[in-house]
Design a protein around this motif. Structure first.
Motif, PDB file in Angstrom:
ATOM      1  N   CYS A  65       0.887  -1.471  -0.197  1.00  0.00           N
ATOM      2  CA  CYS A  65      -0.107   0.175  -0.314  1.00  0.00           C
ATOM      3  C   CYS A  65       1.308   1.040   0.068  1.00  0.00           C
ATOM      4  O   CYS A  65       1.466   1.389   0.629  1.00  0.00           O
ATOM      5  N   ARG A 105      -9.355  -9.014   5.251  1.00  0.00           N
ATOM      6  CA  ARG A 105      -8.965  -7.865   6.462  1.00  0.00           C
ATOM      7  C   ARG A 105      -9.582  -8.540   8.455  1.00  0.00           C
ATOM      8  O   ARG A 105     -10.519  -8.423   7.789  1.00  0.00           O
ATOM      9  N   GLN A 139      -9.486   1.314   5.951  1.00  0.00           N
ATOM     10  CA  GLN A 139      -8.599   1.398   5.371  1.00  0.00           C
ATOM     11  C   GLN A 139      -6.759   0.876   5.740  1.00  0.00           C
ATOM     12  O   GLN A 139      -6.924   0.975   7.404  1.00  0.00           O
ATOM     13  N   VAL A 140      -6.189   1.028   5.698  1.00  0.00           N
ATOM     14  CA  VAL A 140      -4.763   0.859   6.051  1.00  0.00           C
ATOM     15  C   VAL A 140      -4.368   2.103   5.837  1.00  0.00           C
ATOM     16  O   VAL A 140      -4.788   2.060   4.219  1.00  0.00           O
ATOM     17  N   GLU A 171      -5.641   8.109   7.722  1.00  0.00           N
ATOM     18  CA  GLU A 171      -5.747   8.642   7.000  1.00  0.00           C
ATOM     19  C   GLU A 171      -3.799   9.355   7.243  1.00  0.00           C
ATOM     20  O   GLU A 171      -3.338   9.895   7.472  1.00  0.00           O
ATOM     21  N   SER A 172      -2.723   8.541   5.639  1.00  0.00           N
ATOM     22  CA  SER A 172      -1.735   8.507   6.018  1.00  0.00           C
ATOM     23  C   SER A 172      -1.021  10.022   6.501  1.00  0.00           C
ATOM     24  O   SER A 172       0.141  10.029   7.382  1.00  0.00           O
ATOM     25  N   GLN A 216      -5.173   5.871  -6.066  1.00  0.00           N
ATOM     26  CA  GLN A 216      -6.277   4.995  -5.657  1.00  0.00           C
ATOM     27  C   GLN A 216      -7.573   3.876  -5.895  1.00  0.00           C
ATOM     28  O   GLN A 216      -6.806   3.178  -5.940  1.00  0.00           O
TER      29      GLN A 216
HETATM   30  N1  LIG Z   1      -6.531   8.322   2.289  1.00  0.00           N
HETATM   31  C1  LIG Z   1      -6.138   7.184   2.588  1.00  0.00           C
HETATM   32  C2  LIG Z   1      -5.949   6.075   1.284  1.00  0.00           C
HETATM   33  C3  LIG Z   1      -5.686   4.998   2.241  1.00  0.00           C
HETATM   34  C4  LIG Z   1      -6.008   3.549   1.675  1.00  0.00           C
HETATM   35  O1  LIG Z   1      -6.620   3.762   0.604  1.00  0.00           O
HETATM   36  N2  LIG Z   1      -6.000   2.529   1.566  1.00  0.00           N
HETATM   37  C5  LIG Z   1      -5.932   1.672   0.954  1.00  0.00           C
HETATM   38  C6  LIG Z   1      -5.007   0.182   0.576  1.00  0.00           C
HETATM   39  S1  LIG Z   1      -4.061   1.020  -0.249  1.00  0.00           S
HETATM   40  C7  LIG Z   1      -7.339  -0.058   1.730  1.00  0.00           C
HETATM   41  O2  LIG Z   1      -7.391   0.540   3.062  1.00  0.00           O
HETATM   42  N3  LIG Z   1      -8.320  -0.372   0.346  1.00  0.00           N
HETATM   43  C8  LIG Z   1      -8.882  -1.633   1.239  1.00  0.00           C
HETATM   44  C9  LIG Z   1     -10.321  -0.728   1.580  1.00  0.00           C
HETATM   45  O3  LIG Z   1     -10.380   0.664   0.512  1.00  0.00           O
HETATM   46  O4  LIG Z   1     -11.646  -0.967   1.171  1.00  0.00           O
HETATM   47  C10 LIG Z   1      -4.639   7.707   3.303  1.00  0.00           C
HETATM   48  O5  LIG Z   1      -3.747   7.962   2.917  1.00  0.00           O
HETATM   49  O6  LIG Z   1      -4.240   6.546   4.186  1.00  0.00           O
END
Ligand SMILES: N[C@@H](CCC(=O)N[C@@H](CS)C(=O)NCC(=O)O)C(=O)O
Length: 211
Positions: free
Chosen positions: A10, A37, A49-50, A62-63, A106
């Motif tokens: 990710c 998950r 999300q991670v 949120e990163s 994304q």
């Molecule tokens: N805006 C979020 C984006 C995080 C994101 O898109 N994570 C993805 C993995 S790269 C995720 O967890 N996807 C699983 C989902 O959306 O169900 C950040 O900056 O943390």
């Protein structure tokens, strides 16, 4: 000790791993399998999300928010500028990049996950191609700035460079080729990749994304 719940491929989790290694403090990284998950992910983050960071009673996601928190908790080396005006500029730029570039990252990540099930249909292929084109064009626009300075905000490495790094690392992996005029962007990327913390933050699956 801080715990980062992170995806091994990710790009957003990659940002937070990079910050943690830049700071050189104690932390734990827990790999999360997004295809299977664990339940506690959606409890900690309503968006499921991670990355997610847990620090005692505090749980955040949120990163960019995680990275600012880590930067404030462990100020050395400082990644956000000290001056409030510059800080505001960095925050705005981070937001611009999220809206104009990382929404498309994304999208590519979502399609990549879909591809793991079955090959993409024509519509999805078109969406992916559009995302690649937008990312390529947006990154190319950074060339004039990077011809004049080593990093986006000048000579100091900052949170902006850190936020862009996972994408720069994945260009080949995503099938994005920058035009020749974007050579300063590629040189800039190499400068970031040469940082010891960058190499330390890479997972085995990320290491093989670029040879
Ligand atoms: N805006 C979020 C984006 C995080 C994101 O898109 N994570 C993805 C993995 S790269 C995720 O967890 N996807 C699983 C989902 O959306 O169900 C950040 O900056 O943390």
């Amino acid at each position: 000790m801080m715990v980062l719940y992170s995806g091994t491929t990710c790009p957003f989790s990659h940002r937070c791993r990079f910050v943690l290694f830049e700071k050189g403090m104690d932390f734990e990284i827990r790999d999360v399998d997004l295809f299977n998950r664990p339940e506690d992910i959606s409890i900690m983050n309503p968006y499921g999300q991670v990355p997610i960071l847990a620090d005692r009673d505090l749980v955040i996601y949120e990163s960019n928010i995680i990275n600012e928190y880590i930067d404030e908790r462990f100020p050395h080396p400082q990644l956000m500028p000290v001056d409030p005006i510059q800080r505001a500029r960095v925050r705005l730029l981070l937001l611009n990049f999220e809206r104009e570039v990382f929404v498309h990252v994304q999208e590519l990540e979502r399609l990549e996950a879909k591809k793991a099930d079955k090959p993409l249909d024509k519509t999805s292929e078109k969406v992916a191609e559009k995302a690649r084109t937008i990312i390529r064009d947006q990154l190319s626009k950074l060339s004039p700035v990077l011809m004049k300075s080593s990093y986006i905000m000048g000579e100091e490495f900052s949170m902006i460079d850190l936020a862009l790094a996972p994408l720069l690392w994945r260009l080949g992996h995503y099938g994005i080729e920058l035009p020749k005029t974007a050579a300063p962007v590629l040189k800039y990327a190499e400068r970031i990749f040469a940082r010891p913390a960058f190499a330390e933050a890479l997972t085995p699956s990320e290491k093989v994304m670029r040879r």
